[in-house]
Every structure is written in C-alpha cells, then in structure tokens.
Design an enzyme around this catalytic site. Sequence first.
Site, PDB file in Angstrom:
ATOM      1  N   HIS A 274       0.853  -1.191   0.000  1.00 31.56           N
ATOM      2  CA  HIS A 274       0.000   0.000   0.000  1.00 31.56           C
ATOM      3  C   HIS A 274       0.881   1.230   0.000  1.00 31.56           C
ATOM      4  O   HIS A 274       1.946   1.237   0.625  1.00 31.56           O
ATOM      5  CB  HIS A 274      -0.908   0.015   1.248  1.00 31.56           C
ATOM      6  CG  HIS A 274      -2.067   0.945   1.094  1.00 31.56           C
ATOM      7  ND1 HIS A 274      -1.969   2.284   1.395  1.00 31.56           N
ATOM      8  CD2 HIS A 274      -3.321   0.732   0.653  1.00 31.56           C
ATOM      9  CE1 HIS A 274      -3.142   2.852   1.146  1.00 31.56           C
ATOM     10  NE2 HIS A 274      -3.976   1.941   0.685  1.00 31.56           N
ATOM     11  N   GLU A 332      -7.814  -5.271  -0.098  1.00 35.68           N
ATOM     12  CA  GLU A 332      -8.369  -6.030  -1.219  1.00 35.68           C
ATOM     13  C   GLU A 332      -8.383  -7.533  -0.983  1.00 35.68           C
ATOM     14  O   GLU A 332      -9.245  -8.238  -1.506  1.00 35.68           O
ATOM     15  CB  GLU A 332      -7.581  -5.722  -2.498  1.00 35.68           C
ATOM     16  CG  GLU A 332      -7.501  -4.257  -2.851  1.00 35.68           C
ATOM     17  CD  GLU A 332      -8.811  -3.729  -3.402  1.00 35.68           C
ATOM     18  OE1 GLU A 332      -9.868  -4.091  -2.875  1.00 35.68           O
ATOM     19  OE2 GLU A 332      -8.751  -2.943  -4.361  1.00 35.68           O
TER      20      GLU A 332
END
Length: 395
Positions: A274, A332
């Site tokens: 991320h 996700e």
Amino acid sequence: MAGDLQRERGIEEVVAKMSEKTAVAFAPGLEDVVATRTRLSSVDGAAGRLVIAGFPVEELAGRASFEETLYLLWNGALPDKEQLSVLGRDLAVHRALPKVAVEVLEAAAAGRVPPMDALRMTSGTLGLGNGDDRDDALRLVAAFPTIVAAYWRLSQGHELVEPDPELTHAANYLYMLSGEIPSTERVRALETYLNTVSDHGMNASTFAARVIVSTRSDFVSAVVGAVGALKGPLHGGAPGPALDVVFEIGEASRAESHLRAKLDRGERLMGFGHRVYKVRDPRADVLAAAGERLYASDADRDLYRLALKVEEMTLGLLKEYKPGRILQTNVEFYTALLLHGLGLPTELFTPTFAVGRVAGWTAHCFEQRELDRLIRPQSKYVGAEDRTWAPLEER
Ligand code: ACO
C-alpha cells in the site's frame, strides 16, 4: 529608469522564487503531498489507523448501517431516527434507473463490456437532472447498486429485479442481484464491507473526483471520473485477481511454488502492499473478522483456511523477495474473501467497492464545493528546448 530596473529585478526575484518552489515541491506520484484539508477520514499509515469522521473504522464498520455512514459523511454527525428515516426514504426513491440507463446497460451487456466500464458508462446518464448537488449525490449513491445488479443480471441473461423500497440499501443490493431476500447476517457482512471502504483519505479516485469538482463541474462528472480511476489494478481492481490466485493455488501444498513463480516473473501479488500503510491495513482486520463470522456460518470454510495460508506464505515471500520494503496485506485481499462468501462473482468485486466508495466520493464533492478552490498543480518540463520549425516536406 531606476524604477524600471527595480521592477525588473523584482520580477526576476519572483520568477526565481517560483522555480525554487517548483523544484522543492516536485513529488512524483504526489507522494506525501498534502493537497487539502478534510473532515471525512484520516489515514495514519505508520500506525495502521483509519478514522472515518471521528470514528475508528473498527468502531464504526460493524455497527453502522450504510445509511448511517452515508449520513455521517455528508453531515459530520450520526443521524437521529427522523434524519435516518428521511435519508432512507430519499435513497429508496432514487433507486430506479432512467430508461436511457437501462438502454446503455443493455448495449453494454450485448457488447460483453467489463462491469466497471458498464458502471462508468451508465453513471453518466444519471446527470440528466436539474444540476442540484444534493439530488445528484442522492441519485448516484442510490442508483449504483441498481446499475451493478441490473448489469450483472442482463449479462447473465436473467430478468431484472426491481428495487424493493422496503429493504435497506445493502439488503436491496443483495436482493436485486439474486432475487432472494438476504439473511440478516449477510446484510450485516455487506454493510460492514461498504462502511469499511466508504472513505479513505486522498486516494486516487477521490482525488480525481475533487479535481473535477474544483473546476466547478458537477457531481456526476466527478463520480464518473472517480469510477475510471478506481478501475485500475493498482487501486480498486485488485480483489478479483487476489482471489484468482487462491483458486489457482487450490491447495496449501502448492502455495509456495505458485507464488514464487509469480515473483520470479516480476509480477505483483494482488492484495498486498500500500502506498500509505506501512503496517497492516486496518481495514483488512475489520474484513477478516467479518469474513470469519460469515464463513463460520454459511460459506466455504476450506477456502477461507486456504486463503489464510496463502496470506501467510505471501507475506513471508515478499520479505524474502523485497527486503527492506514493507509489504503487508491490504484491504483487497479480505474484500475478495468476504464478497466471495456473500456469493458475489469476482467480476463484481470492484463495482461493489464503488457502491461503498461513492459515499466518500460524494462527501468529498460537497467538501470541495464548499472550499471552491481550483486544484491545479505544476509540472516539471523535461522536454526539448528551442526547436526550430521544419516544413513538412523537409522532415
Ligand atoms: N507484490 C510484489 N511486489 C510489490 C508489491 C506486491 N503486491 N507491491 C509493491 N511491490 C514492490 C514493487 O515491485 C517495488 O519493488 P522494486 O523497488 O524492487 O521495484 C516495491 O515493492 C515498491 O513498490 P511501489 O510501486 O513503489 O510502491 P507503491 O507504494 O507505489 O505501491 C501499490 C502501492 C500500488 C498498492 C503496490 O503495493 C501494488 O501494486 N500492490 C498490488 C496491487 C494492490 O493490491 N492494489 C490495491 C491497493 S489498496 C487500494 O487501492 C484500495
């Protein structure tokens, strides 16, 4: 004369200062650049903390209805009973699609267009109203589930299921997809998901929406742009591929060789890493807990166990292949598991992300409208200089 000279020097100084400022501010990918103030959400990447309008995501996501989260984002406080029921009613009346939207969906289904493109194309038809921001925002949030569910049913050759005004936003979405009234547990799981992804600081799609509103354009244009940004695999397009990897692996003993082969080919492992979080994404924990509950009751428990093994193995391998990089599980990976547990096909994972995130996009549109400041950064020119024109016949 002396005045002219002074003025020229003054201009030179301003230009020099501007160049200096431009050089200092150059940040590829706008990493760490603070572009605006917001009351909507705060992302602390070092601590792994997400706060939505004052509530830590762990506090809010599993308790609030989607309508409560939407009200909170739009108004800055939780609604009382009356305010909640007005918002619920307003959303319910905006769920139905205009005729032109259904025609676009039919054409998209005939062309086998990916669902995110169908959502982008159809969202644009929601801008046929009176240009009122609140009306546009209501129509966008209310109609997103209808668009996604209708497109899915059309592409499968099924009859459309009309929205049911008696059901909540999340329950109605599941109902329009399957034609069956969902259980309370399933609605709770979906609401937890939608709340978790409702807003997340200045991510790419939110930024896109704010840039568009900053030009005094309308909310529908802004949200269409945001859908386009969310579609990319480095943003919202990762959960489908993340689950595909679990399916391809099939059993735990094959996980290591499969993942190594991907990393050896230089591929990225979807659902990990991320830009902002340098520790585990807090949303992953919220969704993991919701997934744990869902899979314990009515979904494929073995798949869930396998996914946990794949996660563990991936984290170990990323340390080995990318030493010094901090690559942790992102939202996700567990999005994929949770939505699969809810019976959603992988093609609908990113559109369902949009069903949640449109709450945040519209809230940012309101904030940007109030701020009324054009977003217009600079670029650093690195191209050729002082070229002379060559006529066509001499090139
Ligand atoms: N798998 C393998 N390697 C990775 C991964 C990954 N998932 N993520 C980053 N890396 C590697 C990169 O290859 C790069 O290695 P290198 O320096 O040897 O070339 C290094 O880690 C740094 O990568 P960057 O791209 O600079 O990191 P950035 O902060 O820009 O990327 C991103 C963040 C785009 C999310 C990245 O981690 C990624 O591609 N992840 C996979 C896609 C994904 O899961 N996206 C969803 C994000 S969550 C959301 O948007 C809702």
